[in-house]
Write a protein that holds these residues in place. Structure first.
Motif, short mmCIF file in Angstrom:
data_model
loop_
_atom_site.label_atom_id
_atom_site.label_comp_id
_atom_site.label_asym_id
_atom_site.label_seq_id
_atom_site.Cartn_x
_atom_site.Cartn_y
_atom_site.Cartn_z
N SER A 25 0.86 -1.21 0.01
CA SER A 25 0.05 0.08 0.03
C SER A 25 0.85 1.18 -0.01
O SER A 25 1.81 1.08 -0.01
CB SER A 25 -0.96 0.05 1.26
OG SER A 25 -0.20 0.43 2.45
N SER A 26 0.12 2.32 -0.10
CA SER A 26 0.63 3.50 -0.06
C SER A 26 1.01 4.11 1.45
O SER A 26 1.51 5.18 1.80
CB SER A 26 0.07 4.68 -0.55
OG SER A 26 -1.23 4.86 -0.22
N GLN A 27 0.86 3.10 2.37
CA GLN A 27 0.84 3.56 3.71
C GLN A 27 2.31 2.77 4.20
O GLN A 27 2.61 1.79 3.45
CB GLN A 27 -0.54 2.79 4.51
CG GLN A 27 -1.86 3.22 4.24
CD GLN A 27 -2.09 5.02 4.95
OE1 GLN A 27 -1.63 4.83 6.20
NE2 GLN A 27 -2.53 5.66 4.31
N GLN A 90 8.26 5.51 5.11
CA GLN A 90 8.24 5.52 3.92
C GLN A 90 6.96 4.76 3.43
O GLN A 90 6.78 3.52 4.12
CB GLN A 90 9.42 4.93 3.34
CG GLN A 90 10.78 5.75 3.55
CD GLN A 90 10.62 7.31 3.20
OE1 GLN A 90 10.29 7.48 1.92
NE2 GLN A 90 11.08 8.11 4.06
N PRO A 91 6.45 4.95 2.41
CA PRO A 91 5.12 4.18 1.93
C PRO A 91 5.68 2.84 1.31
O PRO A 91 6.79 2.84 0.79
CB PRO A 91 4.65 4.85 0.69
CG PRO A 91 5.60 6.09 0.11
CD PRO A 91 6.43 5.95 1.45
N GLY A 92 4.95 2.10 1.90
CA GLY A 92 5.12 0.16 1.32
C GLY A 92 6.18 -0.36 2.34
O GLY A 92 6.40 -1.50 1.97
#
Length: 136
Positions: A25-27, A90-92
């Motif tokens: 994800s972008s999370q 950082q995302p992912g």
């Protein structure tokens, strides 16, 4: 025909498994855990000044967070020193934080330490999750 099936299986499986410490994800994912400790108390964990949950010994908390600067803090009561750890998420990516209770003569605290994925995954075996309330 066999090669075609093998390629399809490889594509399917490669979509299911990622390099350790990665999410899709972008999370960003945070996994904060405590191993078994003798007589350890339960601490409140705050993330970006919002209560995430309570963390007893031999349990872990897992949460998805937006990328950016993340403040993780442990708190308990007036005898306890609050401890803070900052992470640039950082995302992912997945971030592992180990919590270790330190008891002194007059105080106690829950130390927060960033841990590598290999060590964290070994230590997380047999540790149960803490149930978090569902957001409204």
């Amino acid at each position: 025909m066999k090669a075609h099936l093998l390629v399809q299986m490889w594509l399917l499986l490669s979509g299911l498994f990622f390099e350790a410490g990665q999410t899709r994800s972008s999370q960003a994912r945070l996994i904060l855990y405590r191993t078994r400790e003798f007589g350890g108390g339960t601490y409140t964990i705050n993330v970006n000044d919002q209560k995430l949950g309570k963390l007893p010994t031999n349990r872990y908390l897992q949460v998805e967070l937006p990328p950016g600067r993340i403040k993780i803090e442990s708190a308990r009561d007036y005898v306890t020193e609050n401890q803070t750890l900052w992470i640039d998420a950082q995302p992912g990516r997945t971030y592992y934080v180990k919590a270790i209770e330190e008891v002194d003569f007059l105080s106690q605290m829950l130390l927060l330490v960033s841990i590598g994925p290999e060590q964290a995954q070994r230590e997380l075996q047999g540790i149960k999750p803490v149930s978090l309330p569902r957001p409204n």
